[in-house]
Design an enzyme around this catalytic site. Structure first.
Site, PDB file in Angstrom:
ATOM      1  N   LYS A  15       0.870  -1.067   0.043  1.00 41.52           N
ATOM      2  CA  LYS A  15       0.067   0.084  -0.159  1.00 41.52           C
ATOM      3  C   LYS A  15       0.848   1.223   0.096  1.00 41.52           C
ATOM      4  O   LYS A  15       0.557   2.316  -0.813  1.00 41.52           O
ATOM      5  CB  LYS A  15      -0.909  -0.071   1.435  1.00 41.52           C
ATOM      6  CG  LYS A  15      -1.963  -1.346   1.418  1.00 41.52           C
ATOM      7  CD  LYS A  15      -2.773  -0.965   2.606  1.00 41.52           C
ATOM      8  CE  LYS A  15      -2.354  -0.724   3.857  1.00 41.52           C
ATOM      9  NZ  LYS A  15      -1.554  -2.160   4.335  1.00 41.52           N
ATOM     10  N   ARG A  86      -9.228   0.836   9.072  1.00 43.96           N
ATOM     11  CA  ARG A  86      -8.553  -0.541   9.510  1.00 43.96           C
ATOM     12  C   ARG A  86      -9.639  -1.228  10.307  1.00 43.96           C
ATOM     13  O   ARG A  86      -9.324  -2.318  10.718  1.00 43.96           O
ATOM     14  CB  ARG A  86      -7.280  -0.173  10.379  1.00 43.96           C
ATOM     15  CG  ARG A  86      -6.051  -0.543   9.415  1.00 43.96           C
ATOM     16  CD  ARG A  86      -5.085  -0.371  10.722  1.00 43.96           C
ATOM     17  NE  ARG A  86      -3.693  -0.865  10.328  1.00 43.96           N
ATOM     18  CZ  ARG A  86      -2.683  -0.427   9.563  1.00 43.96           C
ATOM     19  NH1 ARG A  86      -2.848   0.828   9.202  1.00 43.96           N
ATOM     20  NH2 ARG A  86      -1.635  -0.922   9.465  1.00 43.96           N
ATOM     21  N   ARG A 120      11.920  -5.889   5.225  1.00 47.35           N
ATOM     22  CA  ARG A 120      11.679  -4.491   4.583  1.00 47.35           C
ATOM     23  C   ARG A 120      12.579  -3.455   5.529  1.00 47.35           C
ATOM     24  O   ARG A 120      12.698  -3.512   6.673  1.00 47.35           O
ATOM     25  CB  ARG A 120      10.291  -4.114   5.122  1.00 47.35           C
ATOM     26  CG  ARG A 120       9.874  -2.549   4.779  1.00 47.35           C
ATOM     27  CD  ARG A 120       8.492  -2.299   4.729  1.00 47.35           C
ATOM     28  NE  ARG A 120       7.602  -2.459   5.788  1.00 47.35           N
ATOM     29  CZ  ARG A 120       6.306  -2.145   6.034  1.00 47.35           C
ATOM     30  NH1 ARG A 120       5.594  -2.127   4.771  1.00 47.35           N
ATOM     31  NH2 ARG A 120       5.772  -2.446   7.135  1.00 47.35           N
ATOM     32  N   ARG A 149      11.719  -0.942  10.602  1.00 43.99           N
ATOM     33  CA  ARG A 149      10.896  -0.187  11.354  1.00 43.99           C
ATOM     34  C   ARG A 149      10.610  -1.100  12.768  1.00 43.99           C
ATOM     35  O   ARG A 149      10.717  -2.574  12.673  1.00 43.99           O
ATOM     36  CB  ARG A 149       9.322  -0.397  10.903  1.00 43.99           C
ATOM     37  CG  ARG A 149       9.042   0.922  10.162  1.00 43.99           C
ATOM     38  CD  ARG A 149       7.860   0.381   9.079  1.00 43.99           C
ATOM     39  NE  ARG A 149       6.547   0.113   9.853  1.00 43.99           N
ATOM     40  CZ  ARG A 149       5.352   0.136   9.380  1.00 43.99           C
ATOM     41  NH1 ARG A 149       5.321   0.786   7.950  1.00 43.99           N
ATOM     42  NH2 ARG A 149       4.333  -0.434  10.020  1.00 43.99           N
ATOM     43  N   ARG A 160       0.408  -8.034  14.231  1.00 45.03           N
ATOM     44  CA  ARG A 160      -0.043  -7.115  13.293  1.00 45.03           C
ATOM     45  C   ARG A 160      -1.211  -8.086  12.278  1.00 45.03           C
ATOM     46  O   ARG A 160      -2.000  -7.249  11.911  1.00 45.03           O
ATOM     47  CB  ARG A 160       0.974  -6.425  12.415  1.00 45.03           C
ATOM     48  CG  ARG A 160       1.718  -5.359  13.460  1.00 45.03           C
ATOM     49  CD  ARG A 160       2.958  -4.801  12.726  1.00 45.03           C
ATOM     50  NE  ARG A 160       2.813  -4.022  11.301  1.00 45.03           N
ATOM     51  CZ  ARG A 160       3.648  -3.847  10.385  1.00 45.03           C
ATOM     52  NH1 ARG A 160       4.830  -4.430  10.619  1.00 45.03           N
ATOM     53  NH2 ARG A 160       3.081  -3.093   9.477  1.00 45.03           N
TER      54      ARG A 160
HETATM   55  P1  AMP Z   1       1.121   0.840   9.015  1.00 41.84           P
HETATM   56  O1  AMP Z   1       2.313   1.883   8.868  1.00 41.84           O
HETATM   57  O2  AMP Z   1       0.030   1.384   8.188  1.00 41.84           O
HETATM   58  O3  AMP Z   1       1.591  -0.514   8.771  1.00 41.84           O
HETATM   59  O4  AMP Z   1       0.760   1.216  10.447  1.00 41.84           O
HETATM   60  C1  AMP Z   1       1.551   0.832  11.677  1.00 41.84           C
HETATM   61  C2  AMP Z   1       1.094   1.012  12.849  1.00 41.84           C
HETATM   62  O5  AMP Z   1       0.157   2.372  13.144  1.00 41.84           O
HETATM   63  C3  AMP Z   1      -0.038  -0.093  12.813  1.00 41.84           C
HETATM   64  O6  AMP Z   1       0.077  -1.458  13.367  1.00 41.84           O
HETATM   65  C4  AMP Z   1      -1.213   0.457  14.001  1.00 41.84           C
HETATM   66  O7  AMP Z   1      -0.657   0.134  15.448  1.00 41.84           O
HETATM   67  C5  AMP Z   1      -1.042   1.847  13.694  1.00 41.84           C
HETATM   68  N1  AMP Z   1      -2.037   2.441  12.727  1.00 41.84           N
HETATM   69  C6  AMP Z   1      -2.010   2.758  11.493  1.00 41.84           C
HETATM   70  N2  AMP Z   1      -3.013   3.207  10.916  1.00 41.84           N
HETATM   71  C7  AMP Z   1      -3.865   2.961  11.902  1.00 41.84           C
HETATM   72  C8  AMP Z   1      -5.496   2.797  11.838  1.00 41.84           C
HETATM   73  N3  AMP Z   1      -6.193   3.535  10.777  1.00 41.84           N
HETATM   74  N4  AMP Z   1      -6.205   2.790  12.778  1.00 41.84           N
HETATM   75  C9  AMP Z   1      -5.601   2.206  14.062  1.00 41.84           C
HETATM   76  N5  AMP Z   1      -4.033   2.134  13.963  1.00 41.84           N
HETATM   77  C10 AMP Z   1      -3.536   2.438  12.949  1.00 41.84           C
END
Ligand code: AMP
Length: 205
Positions: A15, A86, A120, A149, A160
């Site tokens: 994404k 999400r 990654r 990360r 996750r």
């Molecule tokens: P991502 O970079 O999109 O994988 O997001 C990393 C982390 O941020 C996720 O594992 C969640 O802990 C938090 N996070 C990101 N987007 C959301 C969302 N829309 N709702 C809740 N937590 C989020």
């Protein structure tokens, strides 16, 4: 008309990579709750800090995330949404704020997701994404500054994915049931995936 694109998919589905390209291609905002939260990981909220949730692979509370999206949408004409909604309550909130011109699901199998996430690496200066096996930078200076990360370790990746299956798959089913979702095979080469996405985006505009 400005494009308002939703990109859905599991962590590691691509994404971020594809959204960045879409934002450049169409001159629209890249709205990513993950990046926004990473930049504010230790911000105190009435629900604690985002870090407490992120490092456990859990979702940050809706109130915090919805506020980020609200502010970003207010500033954006066109956008690509990456990492939001999400869960179903975020999806409902989003539908009250704006409508979409395209909703896509990047489909990638679990083994591939785990391989992608644990290998990654990210360039903290540009946000560009690399991979220890498939895609490392030629430039040694860039290579030296790449970081993993905190939540891309094998242990947090499992949590996750659990969170994704429990909370976000219902969101994908929701858009599918509305007949609004276009599925794209996310396991192809990133250029090929991008082409398929832009075909959809342009046919729906
Ligand atoms: P991502 O970079 O999109 O994988 O997001 C990393 C982390 O941020 C996720 O594992 C969640 O802990 C938090 N996070 C990101 N987007 C959301 C969302 N829309 N709702 C809740 N937590 C989020």
């Amino acid at each position: 008309m400005s494009k308002r694109i939703l990109l859905l998919g599991a962590p590691g589905a691509g994404k971020g990579t594809q959204s960045k390209r879409l934002a450049e291609e169409y001159g629209i905002e890249h709205i990513t709750t993950g990046d926004a939260l990473r930049a504010n990981k230790d911000m105190e909220t009435e629900h604690g800090t985002p870090r407490e949730y992120m490092d456990a692979g859990d979702l940050v509370p809706d109130a915090v995330v919805n506020e980020i999206v609200d502010a970003a949408l207010a500033d954006a004409d066109g956008f690509v949404l990456d990492g939001y909604p999400r869960n179903l309550s975020q999806a409902e909130y989003l539908s009250e704020q704006t409508d979409l011109t395209a909703a896509l699901f990047l489909d990638v199998g679990e083994d591939e997701l785990i391989r992608r996430l644990t290998g990654r690496r990210m360039d903290p200066e540009t946000g560009d994404i690399y991979h220890t096996e498939f895609n490392m930078p030629d430039d040694e200076e860039i290579e030296a500054r790449l970081v993993q990360r905190d939540d891309d370790t094998e242990e947090v990746v499992k949590d996750r994915l659990e969170t994704y299956y429990d909370n976000t798959e219902p969101v994908i089913d929701h858009y599918r049931e509305q007949g609004a979702l276009v599925e794209v095979d996310g396991e192809a080469h990133p250029d090929e995936v991008f082409e398929r996405i832009t075909d959809v985006v342009e046919s729906e505009a």
